[in-house]
Scaffold this active site. Sequence first.
Site, PDB file in Angstrom:
ATOM      1  N   GLU A  76       0.806  -1.221   0.000  1.00  0.00           N
ATOM      2  CA  GLU A  76       0.000   0.000   0.000  1.00  0.00           C
ATOM      3  C   GLU A  76       0.837   1.268   0.000  1.00  0.00           C
ATOM      4  O   GLU A  76       0.515   2.229  -0.690  1.00  0.00           O
ATOM      5  CB  GLU A  76      -0.977   0.010   1.186  1.00  0.00           C
ATOM      6  CG  GLU A  76      -2.154  -0.940   1.026  1.00  0.00           C
ATOM      7  CD  GLU A  76      -1.840  -2.367   1.444  1.00  0.00           C
ATOM      8  OE1 GLU A  76      -0.717  -2.601   1.944  1.00  0.00           O
ATOM      9  OE2 GLU A  76      -2.692  -3.257   1.260  1.00  0.00           O
ATOM     10  N   HIS A  81     -11.529  -4.530   9.387  1.00  0.00           N
ATOM     11  CA  HIS A  81     -12.082  -4.366   8.030  1.00  0.00           C
ATOM     12  C   HIS A  81     -13.452  -3.704   8.058  1.00  0.00           C
ATOM     13  O   HIS A  81     -14.254  -3.911   7.156  1.00  0.00           O
ATOM     14  CB  HIS A  81     -12.212  -5.723   7.314  1.00  0.00           C
ATOM     15  CG  HIS A  81     -10.915  -6.363   6.947  1.00  0.00           C
ATOM     16  ND1 HIS A  81     -10.101  -6.959   7.872  1.00  0.00           N
ATOM     17  CD2 HIS A  81     -10.290  -6.491   5.751  1.00  0.00           C
ATOM     18  CE1 HIS A  81      -9.022  -7.447   7.264  1.00  0.00           C
ATOM     19  NE2 HIS A  81      -9.112  -7.174   5.980  1.00  0.00           N
TER      20      HIS A  81
END
Lengths: 369, 322, 340
Positions: free
Chosen positions: C70, C139
């Site tokens: 990322e 999440h």
Amino acid sequence: MNASIQSINMPKWGMSMSEGKLVKWLVSEGDAIKPGQEIMEVETDKITNVVEAQDAGILRRRVAAEDETLPVGALLAVLADASVADSEIDQYVDANRVVAVDADGETSLISKIQVDGRTVNIMDSGGESDKAFLLIHGFGGDLNNWLFNFEELAKHERTIAIDLPGHGQSSKDVGDGAAVNLIAAVDGVIDALGLKAVHFVGHSMGGMVAALAVIGRPAVAGSLTLLAPAGFTTPVNEAYLASFIAADDRKEMKRVLSDLFAEPSVVTRDMVNDVLQYKRIDGVNAALGLLASNALKAPEAGGLAAQLSGLGCPVRIFWGAEDKVIPPPQSDAVYAAFDISVIDGKGHMLHMEAASDLNAAILQQLATD
Amino acid sequence: MQLSKEQLKLAYQRMRQIRVFEDRLHLEFTRGQIPGFVHLYAGQEASAVGVCMHLTDQDTISSTHRGHGHCIAKGCDIDGMMLEIYGRKEGLCGGKGGSMHIADLSKGMLGANGIVGGGPPLICGAALAAKTLGTGAVAVCFTGDGGSNQGTTLEALNLASVWKLPAVFVFENNGYAESTASHWSVSSKQIVKRADAFGMPGARVDGHDFFAVWEAVREAVERARAGEGPSLIEATTNRYYGHFEGDAQTYRAPGEVEKVKAEKDCLVHFRKRVTEAGLLSTADLDAIDGEVATQIDQAIEKALAGTLPTVADLTTDVYVRY
Amino acid sequence: MPKKTFKQAITEAHFLEMRRDPRVIVMGEDVAGGQGASGEADAWGGSEGATKGLYTEFGPSRVLDTPLTESAFIGAAVGAATQGLRPVADLMFFDFIGVCFDQLYNQAAKFRYMFGGKAVTPVVVRAMIGAGFRAAAQHSQCLYPIVTHIPGLKVVIPSNPYDAKGLLIQAIRDDDPVIFLEHKLLYGVTGEVPDDSYTVPFGEANVLREGKDVTIVALGLMVQVAMDAAKELDTLGIKATVIDPRTTSPLDLETIVESVEETGHLVIVDESSPRCNIATDIAAQVADQAFHALRGPIKMVTPPHTPVPFSPVLEDLYIPRAEHVVTAVQATVPAKKKGN
């Protein structure tokens, strides 16, 4: 069921209306009602308007309460002669209170026609008739502008409302912006549907388009009804066009739209949002700019009146006395030459502001066949 | 040797500009004229200039907190840099960036960067833009031994290799990350050894030697421009000043810097090399020294005379439109 | 007008903008999917399938799968944006912001200011937010307050398909870095979405309904919760205005304040954790600017100050519901008679 009992129901103004709020009663129980009399104010998320009586009678029951929100078709009031018993009225109310609404009914009236590679979106009440009303909206508008007219006219004759190129759900390509691009779309619709007797109704720029379409092919013209037509004797207010194109936030858009109506408070947040959503589609502002600087500035856009005299079909013209966008003509000669009605206390959006008067007048055009 | 006389002059001029710029800032900082943090590049000039001599304005570099040398080597305006360091409105960044954030995108200088390891991912992006747009440009990331241990750097090396980007990662190993020695903090001891792990060629060069840097980077830049992917270069250097101005450098052994200056100074080395080879004359080089001294004097004067930003400048330039 | 799902609206915005502007590229983990594997190309089209088909039409130079990296690819998107591309980077779950945050808040957000107005960084970072997916603490978060806090970033949180398409097109055309956050539970929601390209501007709240008694502000999935509550409040004779700011940065405070000046009461529904979130921010700003208009306490409806739990029983208790909103409204608006 007593045939002399008449209902007043929640109207359906435009495709998206599913319910309305009764804002205010304008009559009391026991009042003698005449057709066309204003009965109540109803507010939708788009607009507030009055509901008028279709029939005569005594207002026997106010079924809905002020501030109540009800679905389209819901029973709002009952009219009947004095001779009808209260118990019959009660029975009628109980039997008719609940309504089933076909929410997607009008969606199926929408279709798309391909004209010279452009998509033209129309709403067609349907049928095989080659005789029809053809409703043409103005600059920046769309077929939903006829929300107070479409259903009423369609009760009597096939009715077709068009989204001009650059507008509504039609292609945003307006070519060079000259009127011929718009007229081609109108002609294309007439040809695609095989119409032979068209009763044109055009508002503002749509009035100009209707007039030019009639001049171009008089054979199909049954009649021509013009509402505050652009270019009849004077061009459209340029400052209005410029500010309509430039407006890009709610406050400014609301200010601009307020100029369309004699009573600015009818401009709701949703009406503003709808116009902004339309203007935020790619190509729309460019298209409007082209139309403003070409179609609406062409030489003929200042003197349609001269071209319209001597047309074979009946021509009726309506104007709001308080129209700020295209003020009524000033010259007496024009009034002598044409059937022009100037309606007091109304602005540019006559078909919305004076819907029932206009509807009645437009329907009269059918009698001229 | 493929450098022309003009190129050699330019290389020497830029190295000299960096040296005098930094020496002068060191002096002016002690006078309390300069706000905030200043990290000086003096001693490492051959690395920045040896790399940037291969680049044009279309090529992008990212830099570090110790960025003055990279800016000058990439062709940033010296007056604009000095004005920026003094926090003036006419500075390259309007006085809003300062020493640690000098940038000039028109020169392909994507900014000094206050975050160690901030630049490597960005340079992947610059290289990707060059590749996607087919400009033929390369992107060069300058970072150091400290930056070599950042996760962002390691991720960027991997991504550049996976995407076969036209990038060059230059690690200027000056021996210290702040006060911490690189032979302690860099587990592989030599940063160049990491190149293999990321599937790219690597070279370790003496960062005091302009010609060694120039030659190694020539190969890496050619490879990048040919679409053959990224390379890693480790340039071993020394900084002459502390991590920041005011750093007493007690972590360095007595005489350490003096020894480097005496034995390895890049300017001395360059002069010796070009004069002995007859490429440039001492007079050529002295003339450049004189010009640069005047230029930096004038830059300081201009910076001191620069306009201070006003309250109106405080809230502009945050967004293009908000 | 055609009806489309929220996810279709997102996909369509990508297609339209990539066709319109060759500088628009898409990158992220599995945005095509199957890279380097021996099976199907464009196997996933994004973790939720929202970028499906782009690879087939635009190819590998404009639809770039990345390693799980990322920091590198968000940074690459930022860097590429400074050099003439207009990247849309898919971070997948916004919870992953922790491993790339520097590239957003210290790099992308700061360039324009640090560089004296000379940098333009038109990057879009898309990511999923929100609870309700039984995806537990790492999440499921609504971390938009963290990015809203950063000057230089814009933060977009669409609540319906129409807005999703128009806001994403605006985000891609916008010259500033934009964080575009999609609530997972909205992907299947349908609504009218024109086929044409259009934009929805940032900093313009959507007023979903107008009522004179209370102003309810809600974001993302909570907009529907607020609308459900408003319907329930109708039956109690309380008429609610519901406002969806659509973007938290810029924030259309003006529309909220104007409404509160009419209603005198404010309830804010925010799915993010209760401390220093959008609810507290709006509450503070309204109190600062329109205290005179308030006729009752500002109420905030948020989850508890806990991570998002896994067990469906607990997660359902965690997420704000319409009944919480009704209770909050009743706690600030005096009781009314029906039809009042």
